[in-house]
Scaffold this motif. Sequence first.
Motif, PDB file in Angstrom:
ATOM      1  N   LEU A   8      33.083  64.376  59.333  1.00  0.00           N
ATOM      2  CA  LEU A   8      31.355  63.063  59.968  1.00  0.00           C
ATOM      3  C   LEU A   8      30.536  62.254  59.255  1.00  0.00           C
ATOM      4  O   LEU A   8      30.792  61.177  59.449  1.00  0.00           O
ATOM      5  CB  LEU A   8      30.619  64.116  60.829  1.00  0.00           C
ATOM      6  CG  LEU A   8      31.445  65.329  62.122  1.00  0.00           C
ATOM      7  CD1 LEU A   8      30.634  66.163  62.236  1.00  0.00           C
ATOM      8  CD2 LEU A   8      31.541  64.654  62.746  1.00  0.00           C
ATOM      9  N   LEU A  62      27.029  60.279  65.109  1.00  0.00           N
ATOM     10  CA  LEU A  62      28.011  61.644  63.842  1.00  0.00           C
ATOM     11  C   LEU A  62      26.593  62.029  63.217  1.00  0.00           C
ATOM     12  O   LEU A  62      26.796  63.427  62.667  1.00  0.00           O
ATOM     13  CB  LEU A  62      28.852  59.874  63.551  1.00  0.00           C
ATOM     14  CG  LEU A  62      30.076  59.806  64.097  1.00  0.00           C
ATOM     15  CD1 LEU A  62      30.427  57.904  63.340  1.00  0.00           C
ATOM     16  CD2 LEU A  62      30.861  60.688  64.268  1.00  0.00           C
ATOM     17  N   SER A 146      37.961  62.505  64.899  1.00  0.00           N
ATOM     18  CA  SER A 146      36.589  62.681  65.704  1.00  0.00           C
ATOM     19  C   SER A 146      36.576  61.596  66.958  1.00  0.00           C
ATOM     20  O   SER A 146      36.763  60.280  66.603  1.00  0.00           O
ATOM     21  CB  SER A 146      35.963  61.380  64.665  1.00  0.00           C
ATOM     22  OG  SER A 146      34.596  60.575  65.124  1.00  0.00           O
TER      23      SER A 146
END
Length: 289
Positions: A8, A62, A146
Amino acid sequence: MEEKYSGLKLAERGARISIIAYIVLSLVKLGIGYLSNSKALTADGLNNTTDIIASIAVLIGLRISRKPADDDHLYGHFRAETIASLIASLIMIAVGIDVLYNAVKSIIFFKAQTPDLIAAIVGIICAIVIYFVYRYNKKIAIQINSSGLMAAAKDNLSDAWVSIGTSVGIVASQFGLPWIDPLAAVIVGLLIVKTGWDIFKEASHNLTDGFDKEQLDNITQCLNKVSGVKKINDIRARLNGNNILLDVTVKVSADLGVVEAHDITEEIEEKLRSEFNITEAIVHVEPEI
């Protein structure tokens, strides 16, 4: 889990690069668009200012996703990334609709214009720059799975198409074909809306605990091959950000002891980790009667 948080953090870098790129490109497009009398390039520059907001939303999502689990979020904050994707998709759809609206308006109230060719050159250069940002973000998004950064990457690609469409319209106007400009804008607008809609569908599907049936079938087939498993009685999965949460009930021989049944669950968990990168699984064992 540390690996997921590191991923992340890497995605945040991609979101920051998008923000910086959009700030620079919007300033360049707005400045050159004004000086060259190109409404198309100016509109493209204004479009990039809204992309800054979308990229900031992804970055915030995020950042929140990296927060560790607490008393109110025992599974962590990973879904903030999916929410950020949803917000980015809505912004993209709004921008696409705006591009379509202005394109249709240009067709209805058509007025031939011949902006400076420098505007087309700037548009192509900007398209190349944002395309490389797209490639970078897409590579990282696939690497760490992601959804938030993938949404940003798709936004990058749609903006590259916008810049190309803008340049095509400007070049066409130099050859007495000004009608190509609004036509290109319609096509680009439709592409942006479609991209935004695809991201919206995926994000909303994940937020409502939807999961790909084919992937679930593959997991079921894999677990059925584990030694000692008689039958997969029930299996469910959902996404928590880029993490898969799995609940599975397996049938084993009623003659097995507690230790032997526990060994089977450990083998299942190892299989899930190694083949599907699933680290959050609840395995319930039942005797086959």
